[in-house]
Design a protein around this motif. Structure first.
Motif, PDB file in Angstrom:
ATOM      1  N   ILE A  46      11.979 -90.789  34.453  1.00  0.00           N
ATOM      2  CA  ILE A  46      13.037 -91.716  34.062  1.00  0.00           C
ATOM      3  C   ILE A  46      12.431 -93.066  33.663  1.00  0.00           C
ATOM      4  O   ILE A  46      12.831 -93.675  32.668  1.00  0.00           O
ATOM      5  CB  ILE A  46      14.079 -91.865  35.186  1.00  0.00           C
ATOM      6  N   LYS A  47      11.443 -93.516  34.423  1.00  0.00           N
ATOM      7  CA  LYS A  47      10.760 -94.768  34.084  1.00  0.00           C
ATOM      8  C   LYS A  47      10.144 -94.682  32.690  1.00  0.00           C
ATOM      9  O   LYS A  47      10.223 -95.634  31.907  1.00  0.00           O
ATOM     10  CB  LYS A  47       9.677 -95.071  35.113  1.00  0.00           C
ATOM     11  N   ALA A  64      14.265 -91.646  23.160  1.00  0.00           N
ATOM     12  CA  ALA A  64      14.589 -92.208  24.477  1.00  0.00           C
ATOM     13  C   ALA A  64      16.089 -92.491  24.589  1.00  0.00           C
ATOM     14  O   ALA A  64      16.696 -92.228  25.635  1.00  0.00           O
ATOM     15  CB  ALA A  64      13.788 -93.486  24.713  1.00  0.00           C
ATOM     16  N   ARG A  65      16.693 -93.001  23.510  1.00  0.00           N
ATOM     17  CA  ARG A  65      18.149 -93.226  23.537  1.00  0.00           C
ATOM     18  C   ARG A  65      18.885 -91.900  23.710  1.00  0.00           C
ATOM     19  O   ARG A  65      19.863 -91.815  24.454  1.00  0.00           O
ATOM     20  CB  ARG A  65      18.607 -93.943  22.260  1.00  0.00           C
ATOM     21  N   ARG A  66      18.407 -90.875  23.050  1.00  0.00           N
ATOM     22  CA  ARG A  66      19.027 -89.540  23.206  1.00  0.00           C
ATOM     23  C   ARG A  66      18.872 -89.035  24.634  1.00  0.00           C
ATOM     24  O   ARG A  66      19.777 -88.402  25.173  1.00  0.00           O
ATOM     25  CB  ARG A  66      18.399 -88.549  22.233  1.00  0.00           C
ATOM     26  N   ASN A  74      20.755 -86.624  33.086  1.00  0.00           N
ATOM     27  CA  ASN A  74      21.578 -86.021  34.146  1.00  0.00           C
ATOM     28  C   ASN A  74      20.760 -85.039  34.977  1.00  0.00           C
ATOM     29  O   ASN A  74      20.877 -85.011  36.209  1.00  0.00           O
ATOM     30  CB  ASN A  74      22.783 -85.313  33.545  1.00  0.00           C
ATOM     31  N   ALA A  75      19.947 -84.228  34.323  1.00  0.00           N
ATOM     32  CA  ALA A  75      19.147 -83.228  35.042  1.00  0.00           C
ATOM     33  C   ALA A  75      18.156 -83.895  35.996  1.00  0.00           C
ATOM     34  O   ALA A  75      18.035 -83.480  37.157  1.00  0.00           O
ATOM     35  CB  ALA A  75      18.420 -82.336  34.042  1.00  0.00           C
ATOM     36  N   TRP A  76      17.458 -84.920  35.528  1.00  0.00           N
ATOM     37  CA  TRP A  76      16.482 -85.605  36.386  1.00  0.00           C
ATOM     38  C   TRP A  76      17.183 -86.361  37.511  1.00  0.00           C
ATOM     39  O   TRP A  76      16.677 -86.396  38.643  1.00  0.00           O
ATOM     40  CB  TRP A  76      15.596 -86.535  35.565  1.00  0.00           C
ATOM     41  N   PRO A  84      23.786 -90.493  37.212  1.00  0.00           N
ATOM     42  CA  PRO A  84      23.218 -90.891  35.919  1.00  0.00           C
ATOM     43  C   PRO A  84      23.900 -92.119  35.313  1.00  0.00           C
ATOM     44  O   PRO A  84      23.260 -92.894  34.603  1.00  0.00           O
ATOM     45  CB  PRO A  84      23.395 -89.661  35.032  1.00  0.00           C
ATOM     46  N   ASP A  85      25.178 -92.327  35.614  1.00  0.00           N
ATOM     47  CA  ASP A  85      25.858 -93.527  35.119  1.00  0.00           C
ATOM     48  C   ASP A  85      25.266 -94.787  35.741  1.00  0.00           C
ATOM     49  O   ASP A  85      25.200 -95.838  35.093  1.00  0.00           O
ATOM     50  CB  ASP A  85      27.361 -93.463  35.395  1.00  0.00           C
ATOM     51  N   PHE A  86      24.812 -94.693  36.983  1.00  0.00           N
ATOM     52  CA  PHE A  86      24.133 -95.800  37.650  1.00  0.00           C
ATOM     53  C   PHE A  86      22.841 -96.144  36.908  1.00  0.00           C
ATOM     54  O   PHE A  86      22.549 -97.317  36.647  1.00  0.00           O
ATOM     55  CB  PHE A  86      23.854 -95.419  39.110  1.00  0.00           C
TER      56      PHE A  86
END
Length: 107
Positions: A46-47, A64-66, A74-76, A84-86
């Protein structure tokens, strides 16, 4: 000679993010129930997406935007037990993810 307004917009440098990617990674790990090598790896993925959002390559930035929209985030986040919204909100509020990021057409 002054450049046309459209050229000025294209050459405007992107503003710096409010925090470094290492800080983002520590924030993510702070919200993980159990920090392990596996959770560090997931947070690292994610980083890297945050790092890629600031890349000089437009293709890397587009991918990266995609990543933040197409389900990979979401998967990670599921592996880490994060919402994922956080993570998207962190990306927006820290200046990594632009507010007006539109899906660019495939080449």
């Amino acid at each position: 000679m002054n450049a046309p307004a459209s050229m000025a917009v294209l050459s405007t440098p992107r503003s710096r993010p409010l925090v470094a990617t290492g800080t983002v990674e520590r924030l993510l790990l702070r919200h993980v129930d159990h920090v392990s090598p596996e959770s560090r790896l997931c947070a690292g993925v994610i980083k890297q997406a945050f790092v890629d959002l600031r890349s000089s390559s437009s293709g890397t930035r587009r991918d990266a935007r995609r990543f933040f929209r197409d389900g990979r985030l979401n998967a990670w986040c599921d592996v880490l037990g994060l919402n994922p919204d956080f993570v998207r909100e962190i990306a927006l509020k820290t200046g990594y993810l632009p507010l007006n990021s539109k899906e660019e057409p495939h080449a």
